[in-house]
Design a protein around this motif. Structure first.
Motif, PDB file in Angstrom:
ATOM      1  N   GLY A 109       0.804  -1.218   0.000  1.00 28.82           N
ATOM      2  CA  GLY A 109       0.000   0.000   0.000  1.00 28.82           C
ATOM      3  C   GLY A 109       0.829   1.257   0.000  1.00 28.82           C
ATOM      4  O   GLY A 109       0.627   2.166  -0.816  1.00 28.82           O
ATOM      5  N   ILE A 110       1.822   1.311   0.898  1.00 25.24           N
ATOM      6  CA  ILE A 110       2.605   2.538   1.031  1.00 25.24           C
ATOM      7  C   ILE A 110       3.533   2.737  -0.163  1.00 25.24           C
ATOM      8  O   ILE A 110       4.050   3.841  -0.385  1.00 25.24           O
ATOM      9  CB  ILE A 110       3.386   2.547   2.358  1.00 25.24           C
ATOM     10  CG1 ILE A 110       3.683   3.989   2.779  1.00 25.24           C
ATOM     11  CG2 ILE A 110       4.658   1.714   2.273  1.00 25.24           C
ATOM     12  CD1 ILE A 110       4.136   4.138   4.194  1.00 25.24           C
ATOM     13  N   GLY A 111       3.696   1.701  -0.964  1.00 24.66           N
ATOM     14  CA  GLY A 111       4.462   1.850  -2.192  1.00 24.66           C
ATOM     15  C   GLY A 111       3.882   2.891  -3.127  1.00 24.66           C
ATOM     16  O   GLY A 111       4.577   3.387  -4.028  1.00 24.66           O
ATOM     17  N   GLU A 112       2.606   3.255  -2.923  1.00 24.36           N
ATOM     18  CA  GLU A 112       1.978   4.294  -3.740  1.00 24.36           C
ATOM     19  C   GLU A 112       2.631   5.661  -3.545  1.00 24.36           C
ATOM     20  O   GLU A 112       2.399   6.572  -4.336  1.00 24.36           O
ATOM     21  CB  GLU A 112       0.486   4.390  -3.429  1.00 24.36           C
ATOM     22  CG  GLU A 112      -0.339   3.250  -3.977  1.00 24.36           C
ATOM     23  CD  GLU A 112      -0.321   3.200  -5.500  1.00 24.36           C
ATOM     24  OE1 GLU A 112      -0.382   4.275  -6.142  1.00 24.36           O
ATOM     25  OE2 GLU A 112      -0.242   2.087  -6.051  1.00 24.36           O
ATOM     26  N   LEU A 113       3.441   5.811  -2.504  1.00 30.73           N
ATOM     27  CA  LEU A 113       4.189   7.062  -2.361  1.00 30.73           C
ATOM     28  C   LEU A 113       5.244   7.215  -3.464  1.00 30.73           C
ATOM     29  O   LEU A 113       5.762   8.312  -3.676  1.00 30.73           O
ATOM     30  CB  LEU A 113       4.868   7.118  -0.994  1.00 30.73           C
ATOM     31  CG  LEU A 113       3.951   7.356   0.210  1.00 30.73           C
ATOM     32  CD1 LEU A 113       4.750   7.238   1.501  1.00 30.73           C
ATOM     33  CD2 LEU A 113       3.269   8.716   0.130  1.00 30.73           C
ATOM     34  N   GLY A 114       5.559   6.131  -4.143  1.00 32.23           N
ATOM     35  CA  GLY A 114       6.489   6.201  -5.263  1.00 32.23           C
ATOM     36  C   GLY A 114       7.845   6.736  -4.855  1.00 32.23           C
ATOM     37  O   GLY A 114       8.415   6.328  -3.842  1.00 32.23           O
ATOM     38  N   GLN A 145      12.747  -4.047  -2.249  1.00 39.34           N
ATOM     39  CA  GLN A 145      12.194  -3.074  -3.172  1.00 39.34           C
ATOM     40  C   GLN A 145      10.677  -3.148  -3.182  1.00 39.34           C
ATOM     41  O   GLN A 145      10.080  -4.116  -2.704  1.00 39.34           O
ATOM     42  CB  GLN A 145      12.733  -3.297  -4.589  1.00 39.34           C
ATOM     43  CG  GLN A 145      12.372  -4.637  -5.196  1.00 39.34           C
ATOM     44  CD  GLN A 145      12.904  -4.770  -6.624  1.00 39.34           C
ATOM     45  OE1 GLN A 145      13.871  -4.133  -7.006  1.00 39.34           O
ATOM     46  NE2 GLN A 145      12.253  -5.610  -7.417  1.00 39.34           N
ATOM     47  N   VAL A 146      10.070  -2.097  -3.715  1.00 39.66           N
ATOM     48  CA  VAL A 146       8.629  -2.068  -3.905  1.00 39.66           C
ATOM     49  C   VAL A 146       8.369  -1.373  -5.230  1.00 39.66           C
ATOM     50  O   VAL A 146       8.912  -0.305  -5.510  1.00 39.66           O
ATOM     51  CB  VAL A 146       7.907  -1.350  -2.736  1.00 39.66           C
ATOM     52  CG1 VAL A 146       8.405   0.083  -2.540  1.00 39.66           C
ATOM     53  CG2 VAL A 146       6.395  -1.363  -2.944  1.00 39.66           C
ATOM     54  N   ASP A 147       7.577  -2.028  -6.066  1.00 36.58           N
ATOM     55  CA  ASP A 147       7.250  -1.502  -7.400  1.00 36.58           C
ATOM     56  C   ASP A 147       8.506  -1.124  -8.181  1.00 36.58           C
ATOM     57  O   ASP A 147       8.547  -0.109  -8.886  1.00 36.58           O
ATOM     58  CB  ASP A 147       6.319  -0.286  -7.287  1.00 36.58           C
ATOM     59  CG  ASP A 147       4.965  -0.640  -6.689  1.00 36.58           C
ATOM     60  OD1 ASP A 147       4.572  -1.810  -6.806  1.00 36.58           O
ATOM     61  OD2 ASP A 147       4.334   0.243  -6.092  1.00 36.58           O
ATOM     62  N   GLY A 148       9.548  -1.936  -8.036  1.00 33.63           N
ATOM     63  CA  GLY A 148      10.765  -1.706  -8.786  1.00 33.63           C
ATOM     64  C   GLY A 148      11.689  -0.657  -8.217  1.00 33.63           C
ATOM     65  O   GLY A 148      12.765  -0.398  -8.777  1.00 33.63           O
TER      66      GLY A 148
END
Length: 275
Positions: A109-114, A145-148
Motif C-alpha cells: 500500500g505505502i508503495g503508492e508514495l512512489g 524493493q517495492v514496485d521496482g
C-alpha cells in the motif's frame, strides 16, 4: 496542483533530509508554523515546501488506503521524502517470523508514495526484546524493493540489552540503519550500519524559539554533514568503534516529540544551516 507556496530559497545538501513527525498538529496552526488562515487540507502542501522530509507516525496505528498515499505523493514536490513507521500490529506480534503477509500488505500500500518514499522505520518499544534469531528472521522478511524501487529500512530499539556488537553485525549484513534516538528517555547509539543514517532528535525545549540552543543546532548540522559525507561522528555514543565509510550517503534527521510545537522551527533552523 497549483503551487501556492514558495519553496525554500535554498535547500540543504541534496543527501540530507530534515523534517518533523507528521503534519497535523493543532499548535502548529495560526502562525506557529502554518500561516494564519491556512486551510487544514493544504497543510501537507505547505509543510513539504518548508521542510525536506516528514516521518509519517500515523501508520504505526493503522495503515492508510493506497489512494491516500497517492494523494500525499501528489501534494508534495519532487525531491521531498516521506518515511513511515511500520504498523504496531506487526511490531507487537509475538511471532515476528509469521508477519510476512502483514509486511507485504503494508509495503504494497505505502508503495503508492512512489519516489517520495525515503525509508520505513521498524520500531520496537521498551520491553520488547526479540532474540537475535527472532530479529534475524524478521529482518529477512523486509523487502528490498517495492514496485521496482529500492526500499530502505531503519530499526529502532528501546531495550538497552539489545545493543550489542552482534546486533551491529546483523544490521550491516542486511543494510538496515540503526535509528539514533537523540533522547534522554531511550537508548541512543549512533553506530552506522547501512548506506544511509536515520536520527530522531527528541529534546526540544518549549522556552526556546527554535527548540534548541544555537550551539546544539550547529552541532546537528555538523553531524548531518558528516553522515552525508560518509563520516561517523565520534562524539555520539556508539556500541562499537566509529566506522567512517568510503562513500557519501543519505541522512535523515527528524525533530520529534518533546516540545512538539517547536519542532518545525528546529527543522527550519537546521535546513538554514545546511543551505
Amino acid at each position: 496542483m497549483q503551487d501556492l507556496f514558495a519553496a525554500p530559497a535554498s535547500g540543504p545538501a541534496r543527501r540530507i533530509h530534515v523534517g518533523i513527525g507528521g503534519w497535523t498538529y493543532a499548535p502548529w496552526r495560526g502562525g506557529m508554523f502554518y500561516p494564519a488562515g491556512l486551510v487544514q487540507r493544504r497543510e501537507l502542501e505547505y509543510a513539504s515546501r518548508e521542510l525536506t522530509a516528514i516521518e509519517i507516525n500515523g501508520t504505526y496505528y493503522g495503515a492508510q488506503k493506497p489512494a491516500t498515499y497517492a494523494k500525499w505523493r501528489d501534494e508534495t514536490p519532487p525531491g521531498f521524502l516521506f518515511t513511515a513507521k511500520a504498523p504496531k500490529r506487526i511490531m507487537a506480534s509475538r511471532r515476528l517470523a509469521g508477519t510476512g503477509a502483514q509486511i507485504e500488505d503494508f509495503v504494497g500500500g505505502i508503495g503508492e508514495l512512489g519516489d517520495r518514499l525515503g525509508a520505513l522505520s521498524w520500531q520496537f518499544e521498551r520491553g520488547q526484546a526479540p532474540t537475535p534469531d527472532e530479529l534475524a528472521a524478521f529482518l529477512m522478511l523486509l523487502p528490498a524493493q517495492v514496485d521496482g524501487r529500492r526500499l530502505r529500512h531503519a530499526l529502532e530499539l528501546r531495550e538497552p540489552a539489545l545493543f550489542t556488537p552482534d546486533l551491529l553485525a546483523l544490521l550491516r549484513q542486511r543494510n538496515v540503519a540503526l535509528v539514533f534516538a537523540g533522547s534522554d528517555e531511550h537508548p541512543a547509539f549512533a553506530d552506522v550500519t547501512a548506506d544511509f543514517t536515520y536520527a530522531r532528535v527528541m529534546q526540544s525545549r518549549a522556552d526556546l524559539e527554535h527548540g534548541y540552543p544555537e550551539a546544539e543546532l550547529d552541532a546537528w548540522a555538523a553531524r548531518a554533514r558528516a553522515w552525508a559525507a560518509g563520516g561517523d561522528p565520534a562524539e555520539l555514543p556508539h556500541v562499537g568503534p566509529p566506522r567512517p565509510g568510503t562513500a557519501p550517503r543519505e541522512a535523515f534527521v527528524f525533530f520529534i516529540a518533546s516540545a512538539k510545537e517547536r519542532n518545525p522551527a528546529a527543522a527550519r533552523a537546521l535546513i538554514a544551516r545546511l543551505s
